[in-house]
Design a protein around this motif. Structure first.
Motif, short mmCIF file in Angstrom:
data_model
loop_
_atom_site.label_atom_id
_atom_site.label_comp_id
_atom_site.label_asym_id
_atom_site.label_seq_id
_atom_site.Cartn_x
_atom_site.Cartn_y
_atom_site.Cartn_z
N LEU A 21 75.31 24.96 12.95
CA LEU A 21 76.57 24.58 12.29
C LEU A 21 77.57 24.03 13.31
N ALA A 24 76.62 20.57 14.13
CA ALA A 24 77.00 19.66 13.03
C ALA A 24 78.49 19.34 13.11
N CYS A 25 79.30 20.35 13.44
CA CYS A 25 80.74 20.11 13.58
C CYS A 25 81.02 19.17 14.74
N ILE A 27 79.06 16.79 15.74
CA ILE A 27 78.73 15.43 15.26
C ILE A 27 79.89 14.88 14.44
N ARG A 28 80.47 15.73 13.58
CA ARG A 28 81.62 15.30 12.78
C ARG A 28 82.78 14.90 13.69
#
Lengths: 111, 139
Positions: A21, A24-25, A27-28
């Protein structure tokens, strides 16, 4: 199955999911088209890191790591506050300068 | 007893992880930063509190459990402040905001007009005559 192994499996799984997670953050944060998207993603990474630090309290059995989680929560809060304040200030300053330039150009045109 | 405690921890931590996953999925699903903040708030409230409750249930000693609970309290106090400032940053710096928020602005305007009309109706005044009365007095 002993209880230690059960705890280790549960916490290891949770740690793996939280790592994914956080990635993923990240990448955001890289993709985010606007500055507020990036700051939001940083805030999210801070939240996930606090959960991970609190998880190590159980994983290693050390009580003092709870203090570190608390301090990290404060640091993360401070970082988000500072970033949003600084970027609001930068934007307003730039806006003000543009207005000054426009006014100066208008006065020259009038003269 | 130990296994009951472990089951409670597993239930709370896994449900907290599910909410974290929903929040991070929302970061990628929505298009605008203000919408993304809506999804990110799930992680900041339900995700972190369920995980921390799960850790506090089987903490090694009493005080580290209480400290973990203190993290929840601090996060619940600080996260709304951070979100407010972030939202203010977004509202201040976004110059194309009206392009995708104008529906809400129109609704807001209509609601305000309806509220004003309701106030006038309750007071028994016709809103068109207010200006006219002032003019008649002047004349």
């Amino acid at each position: 199955m002993s209880i230690d192994l059960a705890y280790k499996m549960l916490l290891g799984f949770a740690l793996g999911v939280l790592t994914l997670l956080a990635l993923a953050c990240l990448i955001r944060c890289i993709l985010g088209p606007r500055i507020s998207d990036r700051v939001l993603a940083i805030n999210q990474i801070g939240t996930i890191t606090v959960i991970m630090v609190a998880l190590t309290v159980l994983l290693l059995g050390e009580g003092y790591l709870a203090d570190i989680a608390l301090v990290y929560a404060m640091l993360s809060f401070l970082a988000v506050i500072l970033l949003s304040k600084v970027y609001t200030g930068i934007y307003q300053e730039r806006k003000h300068e543009e207005e000054l330039h426009r006014n100066a150009a208008g006065e020259e045109a009038d003269a | 007893m130990e296994w009951i405690r472990f089951g409670l921890t597993a239930l709370l931590v896994l449900s907290g992880l599910v909410f974290c996953c929903i929040g991070v999925y929302g970061l990628f699903k929505f298009k605008y930063a203000a919408n993304r903040m809506h999804a990110a708030a799930i992680v900041d409230t339900l995700g972190i509190s369920l995980c921390m409750l799960g850790f506090a249930v089987s903490a090694p000693d009493l005080f580290s459990g209480l400290k973990i609970l203190l993290v929840i309290v601090f996060w619940w106090l600080s996260s709304p402040v951070a979100s407010h400032l972030l939202c203010r940053l977004e509202i201040t710096t976004d110059e194309q905001r009206d392009e995708y928020m104008h529906v809400h602005m129109a609704t807001l305007k209509r609601e305000r007009e309806e509220a004003e009309a309701a106030v006038y109706a309750a007071a028994g005044i016709d809103p068109d005559e207010i200006g006219n009365e002032a003019k008649e007095e002047q004349a």
